[in-house]
Design a protein around this motif. Structure first.
Motif, PDB file in Angstrom:
ATOM      1  N   ASP A  83       0.790  -1.238   0.000  1.00 41.87           N
ATOM      2  CA  ASP A  83       0.000   0.000   0.000  1.00 41.87           C
ATOM      3  C   ASP A  83       0.821   1.286   0.000  1.00 41.87           C
ATOM      4  N   LEU A  84       2.114   1.208  -0.242  1.00 38.63           N
ATOM      5  CA  LEU A  84       3.035   2.350  -0.221  1.00 38.63           C
ATOM      6  C   LEU A  84       3.252   2.918   1.175  1.00 38.63           C
ATOM      7  N   VAL A  85       2.811   2.196   2.200  1.00 38.02           N
ATOM      8  CA  VAL A  85       2.999   2.645   3.588  1.00 38.02           C
ATOM      9  C   VAL A  85       3.638   1.555   4.439  1.00 38.02           C
ATOM     10  N   ASP A  86       3.064   0.366   4.437  1.00 37.65           N
ATOM     11  CA  ASP A  86       3.650  -0.756   5.182  1.00 37.65           C
ATOM     12  C   ASP A  86       4.709  -1.424   4.302  1.00 37.65           C
ATOM     13  N   LEU A 313       3.642   8.137 -11.219  1.00 36.63           N
ATOM     14  CA  LEU A 313       4.145   8.041  -9.854  1.00 36.63           C
ATOM     15  C   LEU A 313       5.670   8.160  -9.873  1.00 36.63           C
ATOM     16  N   MET A 314       6.229   8.951  -8.968  1.00 36.95           N
ATOM     17  CA  MET A 314       7.662   9.229  -8.977  1.00 36.95           C
ATOM     18  C   MET A 314       8.253   9.088  -7.575  1.00 36.95           C
ATOM     19  N   PRO A 339       6.600   8.568  -2.302  1.00 37.75           N
ATOM     20  CA  PRO A 339       6.036   8.488  -3.656  1.00 37.75           C
ATOM     21  C   PRO A 339       5.227   9.747  -3.964  1.00 37.75           C
ATOM     22  N   ARG A 340       5.443  10.300  -5.155  1.00 44.65           N
ATOM     23  CA  ARG A 340       4.772  11.536  -5.554  1.00 44.65           C
ATOM     24  C   ARG A 340       4.003  11.336  -6.855  1.00 44.65           C
ATOM     25  N   PRO A 355      -1.748   9.904  -2.498  1.00 41.36           N
ATOM     26  CA  PRO A 355      -2.758   9.863  -1.429  1.00 41.36           C
ATOM     27  C   PRO A 355      -2.497   8.780  -0.396  1.00 41.36           C
ATOM     28  N   GLU A 356      -1.880   7.676  -0.821  1.00 40.13           N
ATOM     29  CA  GLU A 356      -1.601   6.593   0.123  1.00 40.13           C
ATOM     30  C   GLU A 356      -0.709   7.053   1.275  1.00 40.13           C
ATOM     31  N   CYS A 357       0.086   8.103   1.062  1.00 42.49           N
ATOM     32  CA  CYS A 357       1.033   8.542   2.088  1.00 42.49           C
ATOM     33  C   CYS A 357       0.346   9.081   3.340  1.00 42.49           C
TER      34      CYS A 357
END
Length: 478
Positions: A83-86, A313-314, A339-340, A355-357
């Motif tokens: 999920d770009l977080v865990d 996504l970057m 991630p941007r 948004p996941e951040c």
């Protein structure tokens, strides 16, 4: 000076939907080591590589020396996340082979997929000479966690007298056909991007210099364009060719500059009726329609861009600003940015955290509308201007030269005791110990590195704006 009160009285959350494992942050002795920017506890880190999403799992690889805080005999490190977080720190993916094309380093590249969908790491294999490399392939398992020791060369140094250095292959589809780019330096001192037909992933066909700095504005001048990334910006006909500017010094060394984007229109030129691996009759033709900074900070370099169906996504490399000796003592060097999402607005590239951040936020929101707001060493800050003028909020972010104590909270310590880290427009600021990412609604982000003291707190001075912030939770590798 006021410490913002929480919006609720809920206790801070110490886990994120699962039992947390100890993270490197929890035990790391260096106060600069980040809370919410995952990386190994030790070793060198630079360019992100191989950014992809496979079976719902995100993977980011990166240039890595696990043995010291210096750039030497580079491997590919590996992080994964649902999920770009865990995030999970995976085993090192690629190791330089004993006598293969990458015996002195597995340098930057991307993740490709062969005709049956199997993942293939596509990267610069280095053999001693800094500016000479070969496009090297290593095949992986379906879950990207096991990698063959066999190495295959898809393209060597071009047989082109103009080209004196190549690196950093990138794959892109244009009109349904797979093409490849490489960054390059030319004998006449120009930087360039080379074009290859890579429909046959194992055997690339060289099509020459695609673009050079002589065709572009001075803002993108360099001796080598490193890590070229080409992505069509969502909802537009414009492509962004992202390049990082490498400069040669008179003493024979080099310096890393900033990261810029050439905004392009591309004539799609792959014939639809060509055989899958047949030679195209024409090649894509670029036309420069503008340029834009990608990040205007002093620490951002060599990003990787992934084209998704609804966004670009970057992730970038946030390089160190402190002396090498300090990194040696700490045992680590280099971070990856959050991630941007990259978009085009009024002819300029704008990036904002994915948004996941927001999943990094921990505990209650804190809101302040004060002259000076004290912030912790790891937080996500949203800045909202008062009124409806349409003008962005302007802020000053200061790092005190010594950490604040409880008795100092509530009194202005004075600007003479603080270093200004950023001053300008901002809509969101991510502070994570030694990395600061500043985002704005109408322009490029700015990435800055700092050297915090133990227990560091920050001073944010908003001008005509309200501030809301959340603490950041430590990342927890599984």
């Amino acid at each position: 000076m006021t410490v913002a009160a929480p919006l609720t009285t809920d206790p801070l959350v110490t886990t994120h939907g699962k039992d947390s494992m100890p993270s490197p942050t929890a035990s790391h002795p260096d106060p600069a080591f980040p809370v919410a920017h995952p990386r190994p506890a030790r070793g060198w880190l630079n360019d992100p590589n191989g950014l992809c999403r496979v079976d719902g799992v995100w993977h980011v690889f990166f240039q890595h020396n696990p043995h010291s805080a210096r750039h030497d005999r580079i491997h590919w490190g590996h992080l994964s996340s649902p999920d770009l977080v865990d995030w999970t720190e995976e085993p090192v993916a690629l190791v330089p082979s004993t006598d293969g094309p990458d015996r002195d380093g597995c340098w930057s590249g991307v993740m490709g997929f062969d005709d049956d969908g199997a993942p293939v790491a596509v990267y610069s294999g280095v053999q001693g000479i800094e500016n000479a490399s070969e496009v090297t392939l290593a095949r992986g398992s379906a879950d990207l966690r096991e990698w063959s020791a066999e190495r295959h060369v898809a393209a060597g140094m071009p047989e082109d007298d103009r080209v004196i250095g190549v690196r950093d292959p990138f794959l892109v589809r244009i009109a349904g056909r797979r093409w490849a780019l490489q960054g390059a330096g030319l004998a006449d001192g120009q930087a360039a991007v080379l074009l290859y037909d890579a429909e046959d992933l194992d055997r690339w066909t060289y099509h020459g210099v695609w673009l050079s700095s002589g065709q572009a504005p001075a803002a993108v001048d360099a001796d080598i364009w490193e890590c070229p990334q080409l992505v069509r910006l969502t909802g537009t006909e414009t492509w962004a060719l992202v390049v990082s500017r490498w400069h040669r010094r008179p003493d024979g060394g080099h310096e890393l500059g900033d990261t810029q984007a050439l905004l392009l229109e591309i004539e799609d030129a792959a014939p639809a009726d060509a055989a899958p691996h047949g030679a195209p009759t024409t090649v894509p033709t670029p036309r420069i329609v503008g340029t834009s900074a990608v990040d205007d900070g002093p620490s951002f370099y060599a990003p990787q861009v992934l084209a998704e169906p609804d966004r670009a996504l970057m992730i970038g490399w946030a390089r160190e600003r402190r002396a090498q000796e300090l990194s040696d003592a700490a045992g680590w060097s280099g971070l990856l940015t959050w991630p941007r999402e990259l978009t085009l607005q009024d002819g300029a590239l704008v990036s904002r955290p994915a948004p996941e951040c927001e999943g990094w936020r921990e505990g209650p929101a804190h809101r302040a509308d004060d002259d000076v707001v004290v912030l912790p060493d790891a937080c996500d800050v949203v800045v909202e201007p008062h009124g409806s003028t349409g003008s962005p909020a302007v802020v000053t972010l200061r790092m005190p030269t010594s950490p604040l104590t409880g008795s100092e909270t509530g009194s202005d310590t004075g600007s003479e005791t603080a270093e200004t880290v950023y001053s300008g427009p901002a809509s969101r600021i991510v502070i994570d110990r030694s990395i600061i990412e500043v985002y704005r609604e109408d322009g490029p982000a700015r990435t800055v590195r700092a050297e915090p003291a133990p227990g560091q707190q920050w001073q944010l001075i908003p001008q005509g704006a309200a501030v809301t912030w959340w603490a950041l939770r430590p990342w927890s590798p599984a």
